[in-house]
Scaffold this motif. Sequence first.
Motif, PDB file in Angstrom:
ATOM      1  N   VAL A 242       0.849  -1.203   0.000  1.00 38.32           N
ATOM      2  CA  VAL A 242       0.000   0.000   0.000  1.00 38.32           C
ATOM      3  C   VAL A 242       0.886   1.254   0.000  1.00 38.32           C
ATOM      4  O   VAL A 242       0.671   2.190  -0.778  1.00 38.32           O
ATOM      5  N   LEU A 243       1.924   1.265   0.848  1.00 37.95           N
ATOM      6  CA  LEU A 243       2.783   2.457   0.953  1.00 37.95           C
ATOM      7  C   LEU A 243       3.611   2.677  -0.317  1.00 37.95           C
ATOM      8  O   LEU A 243       3.860   3.811  -0.715  1.00 37.95           O
ATOM      9  N   MET A 244       4.031   1.563  -0.947  1.00 43.09           N
ATOM     10  CA  MET A 244       4.813   1.660  -2.186  1.00 43.09           C
ATOM     11  C   MET A 244       4.010   2.373  -3.272  1.00 43.09           C
ATOM     12  O   MET A 244       4.557   2.924  -4.212  1.00 43.09           O
ATOM     13  N   ILE A 245       2.676   2.296  -3.161  1.00 39.72           N
ATOM     14  CA  ILE A 245       1.788   2.962  -4.121  1.00 39.72           C
ATOM     15  C   ILE A 245       1.388   4.348  -3.597  1.00 39.72           C
ATOM     16  O   ILE A 245       1.383   5.335  -4.337  1.00 39.72           O
ATOM     17  N   ALA A 246       1.101   4.431  -2.281  1.00 38.26           N
ATOM     18  CA  ALA A 246       0.602   5.692  -1.705  1.00 38.26           C
ATOM     19  C   ALA A 246       1.677   6.780  -1.701  1.00 38.26           C
ATOM     20  O   ALA A 246       1.359   7.961  -1.916  1.00 38.26           O
TER      21      ALA A 246
ATOM     22  N   SER B 119       1.011  10.232  -3.603  1.00 40.34           N
ATOM     23  CA  SER B 119       0.904  11.496  -2.859  1.00 40.34           C
ATOM     24  C   SER B 119       1.878  12.529  -3.437  1.00 40.34           C
ATOM     25  O   SER B 119       1.593  13.724  -3.447  1.00 40.34           O
ATOM     26  N   GLY B 120       3.042  12.049  -3.950  1.00 38.17           N
ATOM     27  CA  GLY B 120       3.995  12.951  -4.600  1.00 38.17           C
ATOM     28  C   GLY B 120       3.389  13.541  -5.871  1.00 38.17           C
ATOM     29  O   GLY B 120       3.517  14.730  -6.153  1.00 38.17           O
ATOM     30  N   TRP B 121       2.719  12.677  -6.619  1.00 40.33           N
ATOM     31  CA  TRP B 121       2.066  13.090  -7.870  1.00 40.33           C
ATOM     32  C   TRP B 121       0.979  14.130  -7.568  1.00 40.33           C
ATOM     33  O   TRP B 121       0.851  15.147  -8.256  1.00 40.33           O
ATOM     34  N   LEU B 122       0.217  13.869  -6.477  1.00 42.41           N
ATOM     35  CA  LEU B 122      -0.849  14.797  -6.068  1.00 42.41           C
ATOM     36  C   LEU B 122      -0.243  16.145  -5.668  1.00 42.41           C
ATOM     37  O   LEU B 122      -0.734  17.211  -6.068  1.00 42.41           O
ATOM     38  N   LEU B 123       0.857  16.090  -4.895  1.00 42.61           N
ATOM     39  CA  LEU B 123       1.551  17.323  -4.474  1.00 42.61           C
ATOM     40  C   LEU B 123       1.992  18.128  -5.699  1.00 42.61           C
ATOM     41  O   LEU B 123       1.790  19.339  -5.788  1.00 42.61           O
ATOM     42  N   ASN B 124       2.580  17.404  -6.666  1.00 40.35           N
ATOM     43  CA  ASN B 124       3.046  18.050  -7.895  1.00 40.35           C
ATOM     44  C   ASN B 124       1.878  18.705  -8.640  1.00 40.35           C
ATOM     45  O   ASN B 124       2.019  19.788  -9.206  1.00 40.35           O
ATOM     46  N   SER B 125       0.718  18.027  -8.610  1.00 38.75           N
ATOM     47  CA  SER B 125      -0.457  18.530  -9.328  1.00 38.75           C
ATOM     48  C   SER B 125      -1.001  19.799  -8.673  1.00 38.75           C
ATOM     49  O   SER B 125      -1.229  20.792  -9.366  1.00 38.75           O
ATOM     50  N   VAL B 126      -1.207  19.772  -7.329  1.00 36.33           N
ATOM     51  CA  VAL B 126      -1.798  20.953  -6.683  1.00 36.33           C
ATOM     52  C   VAL B 126      -0.810  22.126  -6.702  1.00 36.33           C
ATOM     53  O   VAL B 126      -1.214  23.282  -6.619  1.00 36.33           O
ATOM     54  N   ALA B 127       0.496  21.817  -6.844  1.00 34.52           N
ATOM     55  CA  ALA B 127       1.499  22.883  -6.953  1.00 34.52           C
ATOM     56  C   ALA B 127       1.531  23.444  -8.383  1.00 34.52           C
ATOM     57  O   ALA B 127       2.265  24.393  -8.671  1.00 34.52           O
ATOM     58  N   GLY B 128       0.777  22.820  -9.286  1.00 32.62           N
ATOM     59  CA  GLY B 128       0.680  23.311 -10.665  1.00 32.62           C
ATOM     60  C   GLY B 128       1.927  23.038 -11.492  1.00 32.62           C
ATOM     61  O   GLY B 128       2.197  23.729 -12.480  1.00 32.62           O
ATOM     62  N   GLN B 129       2.695  22.023 -11.096  1.00 33.46           N
ATOM     63  CA  GLN B 129       3.931  21.691 -11.835  1.00 33.46           C
ATOM     64  C   GLN B 129       3.651  20.654 -12.922  1.00 33.46           C
ATOM     65  O   GLN B 129       2.854  19.742 -12.707  1.00 33.46           O
ATOM     66  N   PRO B 130       4.345  20.753 -14.059  1.00 36.63           N
ATOM     67  CA  PRO B 130       4.183  19.713 -15.088  1.00 36.63           C
ATOM     68  C   PRO B 130       4.885  18.418 -14.637  1.00 36.63           C
ATOM     69  O   PRO B 130       5.704  18.451 -13.701  1.00 36.63           O
ATOM     70  N   LEU B 131       4.548  17.305 -15.292  1.00 38.56           N
ATOM     71  CA  LEU B 131       5.178  16.030 -14.912  1.00 38.56           C
ATOM     72  C   LEU B 131       5.609  15.258 -16.158  1.00 38.56           C
ATOM     73  O   LEU B 131       4.941  14.319 -16.595  1.00 38.56           O
ATOM     74  N   PRO B 132       6.759  15.700 -16.746  1.00 44.44           N
ATOM     75  CA  PRO B 132       7.231  14.982 -17.942  1.00 44.44           C
ATOM     76  C   PRO B 132       8.116  13.808 -17.514  1.00 44.44           C
ATOM     77  O   PRO B 132       9.238  14.014 -17.065  1.00 44.44           O
ATOM     78  N   TRP B 133       7.592  12.574 -17.638  1.00 44.89           N
ATOM     79  CA  TRP B 133       8.332  11.385 -17.186  1.00 44.89           C
ATOM     80  C   TRP B 133       9.590  11.215 -18.049  1.00 44.89           C
ATOM     81  O   TRP B 133       9.488  10.924 -19.234  1.00 44.89           O
ATOM     82  N   PHE B 134      10.752  11.452 -17.461  1.00 44.77           N
ATOM     83  CA  PHE B 134      12.049  11.434 -18.154  1.00 44.77           C
ATOM     84  C   PHE B 134      12.010  12.245 -19.456  1.00 44.77           C
ATOM     85  O   PHE B 134      12.643  11.883 -20.448  1.00 44.77           O
TER      86      PHE B 134
END
Length: 185
Positions: free
Chosen positions: A97-101, A105-120
């Motif tokens: 569960v934690l390996m996924i959570a 939660s990092g992805w969610l943080l990045n989203s609410v901070a309005g940052q883009p997420l270009p995977w590599f």
Amino acid sequence: MQRRPPTHWAWQVRLLHWLGVLLILAVAGIGLVMVDLERGTDLRKTLYALHKSLGITVLGMAALRVLVRLSTRAPAPLDGPAWQLRLARASHASLYVLMIAVPLSGWLLNSVAGQPLPWFGMVDLPALAAKNADLRKPADTAHVVLFWTLAGLVCVHAAAALHHHWMRGDATLRRMLPPPARRAG
Ligand code: HEM
Ligand code: HEM
């Protein structure tokens, strides 16, 4: 006729377990270092990008791991009191569960901070939520608290594995490692 359970975890489970350990250690190490670097520097930007891309890789690998785990046969549980078996099962489930959570939660943080997420720099991942300055702090706290919960549980988990190996001398750790090579002839 019922086949005997395997002596070791399937090679795919073992490979994903140890690759996961290395990757999570790297992502955590980078995370702890990057937050203390001076804002605006190239190194800080590079490490943030690496942290996020490797963190998303952990998320993908964790999902793959659950599928592989459900589709391969596990070795039989080793002897021990029932409460110990239940505790091991519960802690393994919590690790999944934690390996996924943690990455979610990092992805969610990045989203609410309005940052883009270009995977590599290759695939632009969508935001999980709209930009929201009020949610930045709670999302940050959630990511950090979940991370330290994972770190604590991993320490207990690794200590339990080493205790089984060195003190009890059983096969718990050996069967998560490659089986010994068969002698020719
Ligand atoms: C296994 C995966 C992950 C682990 C173990 C992890 C761990 C960490 C750690 C230890 C920190 C430093 C916390 C602090 O001391 O303030 C951190 C910060 C951060 N992480 Fe992750 N993380 C993971 C995945 C992700 C992912 C997938 C993303 C985004 C897509 C992400 C985004 C962030 C951001 C933006 C910060 C900085 C927060 C700030 O500047 O205050 N993380 N992470
Ligand atoms: C980031 C660190 C780690 C994570 C997330 C993790 C996660 C897991 C999970 C989820 C399982 C359950 C396998 C299943 O039932 O599908 C497991 C099993 C196992 N892990 Fe880890 N692990 C980590 C580090 C370690 C370390 C450092 C060691 C050794 C010192 C270790 C040794 C083992 C062993 C021996 C098993 C098999 C237990 C059994 O047969 O009951 N793990 N691990």
